[in-house]
Scaffold this motif. Structure first.
Motif, PDB file in Angstrom:
ATOM      1  N   MET A  28       7.624  11.513   4.575  1.00 36.95           N
ATOM      2  CA  MET A  28       7.674  10.968   5.785  1.00 36.95           C
ATOM      3  C   MET A  28       6.200  10.122   5.668  1.00 36.95           C
ATOM      4  SD  MET A  28       8.930  14.631   7.630  1.00 36.95           S
ATOM      5  CE  MET A  28       8.884  13.626   9.192  1.00 36.95           C
ATOM      6  N   GLN A  29       5.495   9.913   4.485  1.00 35.89           N
ATOM      7  CA  GLN A  29       4.376   9.600   4.720  1.00 35.89           C
ATOM      8  C   GLN A  29       4.396   8.002   4.849  1.00 35.89           C
ATOM      9  OE1 GLN A  29       0.911  11.079   5.152  1.00 35.89           O
ATOM     10  NE2 GLN A  29       3.070  12.823   5.372  1.00 35.89           N
ATOM     11  N   PRO A  30       3.309   7.012   5.179  1.00 32.61           N
ATOM     12  CA  PRO A  30       3.324   5.595   5.320  1.00 32.61           C
ATOM     13  C   PRO A  30       3.588   5.413   3.951  1.00 32.61           C
ATOM     14  CG  PRO A  30       1.414   6.062   7.358  1.00 32.61           C
ATOM     15  CD  PRO A  30       2.417   7.348   6.239  1.00 32.61           C
ATOM     16  N   PRO A  75       3.020  15.128  22.675  1.00 32.39           N
ATOM     17  CA  PRO A  75       1.687  15.986  21.523  1.00 32.39           C
ATOM     18  C   PRO A  75       1.388  14.998  19.708  1.00 32.39           C
ATOM     19  CG  PRO A  75       2.951  17.757  22.501  1.00 32.39           C
ATOM     20  CD  PRO A  75       3.856  15.921  22.989  1.00 32.39           C
ATOM     21  N   GLU A  76       0.449  14.529  19.275  1.00 38.56           N
ATOM     22  CA  GLU A  76       0.135  13.573  18.518  1.00 38.56           C
ATOM     23  C   GLU A  76       1.142  14.035  17.248  1.00 38.56           C
ATOM     24  OE1 GLU A  76      -2.745  11.326  16.237  1.00 38.56           O
ATOM     25  OE2 GLU A  76      -3.523  12.304  17.716  1.00 38.56           O
ATOM     26  N   SER A  77       1.031  15.699  16.970  1.00 34.79           N
ATOM     27  CA  SER A  77       1.247  16.598  15.317  1.00 34.79           C
ATOM     28  C   SER A  77       2.751  15.802  15.963  1.00 34.79           C
ATOM     29  CB  SER A  77       0.944  17.681  15.505  1.00 34.79           C
ATOM     30  OG  SER A  77       1.196  18.458  16.573  1.00 34.79           O
ATOM     31  N   LEU A  78       3.239  16.177  16.984  1.00 34.80           N
ATOM     32  CA  LEU A  78       4.784  16.488  17.285  1.00 34.80           C
ATOM     33  C   LEU A  78       4.642  14.681  17.322  1.00 34.80           C
ATOM     34  CD1 LEU A  78       5.812  18.984  20.313  1.00 34.80           C
ATOM     35  CD2 LEU A  78       5.697  18.923  17.512  1.00 34.80           C
ATOM     36  N   PHE A  79       4.936  13.556  17.402  1.00 34.80           N
ATOM     37  CA  PHE A  79       4.613  12.745  17.784  1.00 34.80           C
ATOM     38  C   PHE A  79       4.907  11.694  15.878  1.00 34.80           C
ATOM     39  CE2 PHE A  79       3.121   8.328  17.657  1.00 34.80           C
ATOM     40  CZ  PHE A  79       3.694   7.678  18.483  1.00 34.80           C
ATOM     41  N   GLN A  80       3.637  12.257  15.496  1.00 35.92           N
ATOM     42  CA  GLN A  80       3.533  11.806  14.173  1.00 35.92           C
ATOM     43  C   GLN A  80       4.790  12.105  12.915  1.00 35.92           C
ATOM     44  OE1 GLN A  80       1.853   9.679  13.356  1.00 35.92           O
ATOM     45  NE2 GLN A  80       0.609   9.463  14.916  1.00 35.92           N
ATOM     46  N   PHE A  81       5.675  13.874  13.783  1.00 34.90           N
ATOM     47  CA  PHE A  81       6.479  14.058  13.073  1.00 34.90           C
ATOM     48  C   PHE A  81       7.499  13.028  13.186  1.00 34.90           C
ATOM     49  CE2 PHE A  81      10.979  16.381  13.393  1.00 34.90           C
ATOM     50  CZ  PHE A  81      10.748  16.802  11.892  1.00 34.90           C
ATOM     51  N   VAL A  82       8.317  12.472  14.450  1.00 34.89           N
ATOM     52  CA  VAL A  82       8.989  11.676  14.590  1.00 34.89           C
ATOM     53  C   VAL A  82       9.213  10.453  14.231  1.00 34.89           C
ATOM     54  CG1 VAL A  82      10.376  10.842  17.293  1.00 34.89           C
ATOM     55  CG2 VAL A  82       9.796  13.236  17.063  1.00 34.89           C
ATOM     56  N   VAL A  83       8.004   9.839  14.183  1.00 35.24           N
ATOM     57  CA  VAL A  83       7.804   8.550  13.311  1.00 35.24           C
ATOM     58  C   VAL A  83       8.200   8.285  11.699  1.00 35.24           C
ATOM     59  CG1 VAL A  83       6.051   6.911  13.079  1.00 35.24           C
ATOM     60  CG2 VAL A  83       6.353   7.502  15.523  1.00 35.24           C
ATOM     61  N   TRP A 103      11.839   7.678   7.377  1.00 40.62           N
ATOM     62  CA  TRP A 103      12.452   8.055   6.349  1.00 40.62           C
ATOM     63  C   TRP A 103      13.621   7.755   6.192  1.00 40.62           C
ATOM     64  CZ3 TRP A 103      11.524  13.482   4.059  1.00 40.62           C
ATOM     65  CH2 TRP A 103      12.404  13.892   2.485  1.00 40.62           C
ATOM     66  N   GLN A 104      14.710   7.470   7.815  1.00 41.57           N
ATOM     67  CA  GLN A 104      15.498   7.170   7.877  1.00 41.57           C
ATOM     68  C   GLN A 104      15.981   5.534   8.211  1.00 41.57           C
ATOM     69  OE1 GLN A 104      16.285   6.779  12.196  1.00 41.57           O
ATOM     70  NE2 GLN A 104      18.978   6.929  11.823  1.00 41.57           N
ATOM     71  N   HIS A 105      14.692   4.444   8.851  1.00 43.83           N
ATOM     72  CA  HIS A 105      14.385   3.433   8.042  1.00 43.83           C
ATOM     73  C   HIS A 105      14.645   3.453   6.828  1.00 43.83           C
ATOM     74  CE1 HIS A 105      14.628   2.273  12.209  1.00 43.83           C
ATOM     75  NE2 HIS A 105      13.380   2.962  12.286  1.00 43.83           N
ATOM     76  N   ARG A 106      14.074   3.220   6.000  1.00 43.85           N
ATOM     77  CA  ARG A 106      14.295   3.467   4.309  1.00 43.85           C
ATOM     78  C   ARG A 106      15.474   3.848   3.583  1.00 43.85           C
ATOM     79  NH1 ARG A 106       8.393   6.509   2.876  1.00 43.85           N
ATOM     80  NH2 ARG A 106       6.466   4.940   3.855  1.00 43.85           N
ATOM     81  N   ALA A 114       0.894  -1.229   0.155  1.00 41.82           N
ATOM     82  CA  ALA A 114       0.003   0.262   0.637  1.00 41.82           C
ATOM     83  C   ALA A 114       1.095   1.319  -0.195  1.00 41.82           C
ATOM     84  CB  ALA A 114      -0.958   0.077   1.181  1.00 41.82           C
ATOM     85  N   SER A 115       1.483   1.049   0.419  1.00 45.74           N
ATOM     86  CA  SER A 115       2.705   2.710   0.919  1.00 45.74           C
ATOM     87  C   SER A 115       3.700   2.385  -0.533  1.00 45.74           C
ATOM     88  CB  SER A 115       4.282   2.826   1.902  1.00 45.74           C
ATOM     89  OG  SER A 115       4.941   1.331   1.544  1.00 45.74           O
ATOM     90  N   GLY A 116       3.693   1.857  -0.975  1.00 47.56           N
ATOM     91  CA  GLY A 116       4.449   1.655  -2.314  1.00 47.56           C
ATOM     92  C   GLY A 116       6.347   1.333  -2.099  1.00 47.56           C
ATOM     93  N   TYR A 117       5.766   1.060  -0.872  1.00 42.16           N
ATOM     94  CA  TYR A 117       8.029   0.693  -0.346  1.00 42.16           C
ATOM     95  C   TYR A 117       8.284  -0.528   0.421  1.00 42.16           C
ATOM     96  CZ  TYR A 117      12.949   1.867  -0.234  1.00 42.16           C
ATOM     97  OH  TYR A 117      14.142   2.272  -0.169  1.00 42.16           O
ATOM     98  N   PRO A 118       8.562  -1.320   0.199  1.00 39.69           N
ATOM     99  CA  PRO A 118       8.903  -2.395   0.692  1.00 39.69           C
ATOM    100  C   PRO A 118       9.234  -2.142   2.184  1.00 39.69           C
ATOM    101  CG  PRO A 118      11.058  -2.190  -0.659  1.00 39.69           C
ATOM    102  CD  PRO A 118       9.751  -1.485  -1.150  1.00 39.69           C
ATOM    103  N   VAL A 119       9.711  -0.995   3.074  1.00 43.82           N
ATOM    104  CA  VAL A 119      10.286  -1.221   4.122  1.00 43.82           C
ATOM    105  C   VAL A 119       8.376  -0.745   4.778  1.00 43.82           C
ATOM    106  CG1 VAL A 119      10.901   0.229   6.274  1.00 43.82           C
ATOM    107  CG2 VAL A 119      12.084  -0.392   4.210  1.00 43.82           C
ATOM    108  N   THR A 120       8.591  -1.118   6.310  1.00 47.29           N
ATOM    109  CA  THR A 120       7.261  -0.985   6.508  1.00 47.29           C
ATOM    110  C   THR A 120       7.464  -0.315   8.278  1.00 47.29           C
ATOM    111  OG1 THR A 120       5.455  -2.257   5.141  1.00 47.29           O
ATOM    112  CG2 THR A 120       4.570  -0.920   8.102  1.00 47.29           C
ATOM    113  N   PHE A 121       7.079   0.874   8.546  1.00 51.93           N
ATOM    114  CA  PHE A 121       7.884   1.184  10.128  1.00 51.93           C
ATOM    115  C   PHE A 121       6.782   2.118  10.442  1.00 51.93           C
ATOM    116  CE2 PHE A 121       9.689   4.646  12.726  1.00 51.93           C
ATOM    117  CZ  PHE A 121       9.819   3.622  13.605  1.00 51.93           C
ATOM    118  N   ASP A 122       6.295   1.933  11.574  1.00 49.54           N
ATOM    119  CA  ASP A 122       5.437   2.872  12.014  1.00 49.54           C
ATOM    120  C   ASP A 122       5.570   2.576  13.807  1.00 49.54           C
ATOM    121  OD1 ASP A 122       3.621   4.720  12.833  1.00 49.54           O
ATOM    122  OD2 ASP A 122       1.265   3.786  11.326  1.00 49.54           O
ATOM    123  N   VAL A 123       4.584   3.021  14.496  1.00 44.60           N
ATOM    124  CA  VAL A 123       4.438   3.037  16.544  1.00 44.60           C
ATOM    125  C   VAL A 123       3.139   4.016  16.592  1.00 44.60           C
ATOM    126  CG1 VAL A 123       5.477   3.966  18.429  1.00 44.60           C
ATOM    127  CG2 VAL A 123       7.275   3.962  16.755  1.00 44.60           C
TER     128      VAL A 123
END
Length: 197
Positions: A195-197, A162-170, A175-178, A9-18
């Motif tokens: 930075m998007q999933p 803060p959720e917006s800050l959390f999503q920025f860090v994730v 991006w780093q993991h990819r 779905a993301s179009g990239y073979p690395v999946t990362f989320d928290v």
């Protein structure tokens, strides 16, 4: 959604989320780094082994165009373990991470789709091709450190990251993991500037 479906779905073979935590402990922010020392010691040793694996993998891809599946799973497991510990130390989760490389044991998702066949010529230039991504990642991680400091105070006073800050860090870590997966020969697909999933 399965990991393979998420990667497709993301179009990239690395999946990362928290998973975003509803509430975090005020007092844990003072001691997480100390409690994580056993993990840090084990991860240090695993990362040394992964560096040796990387050397072996270079020649495996050069001669066979394949990343040996057992070594691939080991490196993915080490990265997953590191992602879990990072989420704990840097305030994204309160649950103590498991001493495990297995998926699904912590509210952090990290996986890399097995590539099948890889280019034997790209292994010589990926380090160069990934430089634009690496520059952006350095800037994003610097910003993420500042955001984490702000989040530390937010958790201290409100028990919330803060959720917006959390999503920025994730997103910065995604991006780093990819970029890491590409430069570490785990995929030939160039990482997106996103930075998007």
């Amino acid at each position: 959604m399965t990991i393979a479906t998420a990667a497709a779905a993301s179009g990239y073979p690395v999946t990362f989320d928290v998973e975003y935590p509803g509430e975090l402990s005020r007092w844990m922010i003072f001691v997480k780094w100390l409690l994580a020392i056993p993990h840090i010691v084990v991860l240090y040793l695993l990362i040394l082994v992964a560096a040796v694996v990387q050397f072996i993998v270079f020649f495996a891809i050069l001669f066979t165009k394949k990343y040996p599946p057992g070594l691939f799973n080991f490196v993915v497991g080490v990265n997953r373990w590191a992602a879990n510990v990072s989420a704990y130390i840097f305030l994204r989760r309160d649950e103590y991470p498991p001493f495990s490389m297995d998926a699904g044991k912590y509210p952090v998702t990290f996986d890399v789709e097995y590539p099948g066949e890889l280019s034997r010529w790209l292994i010589f230039v990926k380090w160069l091709l990934v430089l634009p991504n690496a520059i952006v990642v350095v800037l994003l991680l610097f910003a993420a450190e500042i955001v984490t400091c702000i989040a530390w105070f937010a958790i201290l006073f409100t028990k919330k990251y803060p959720e917006s800050l959390f999503q920025f860090v994730v997103g910065a870590l995604r991006w780093q993991h990819r970029a890491n997966a590409y430069s570490n020969l785990m995929t030939d697909k160039y990482p997106p500037f996103s930075m998007q999933p």
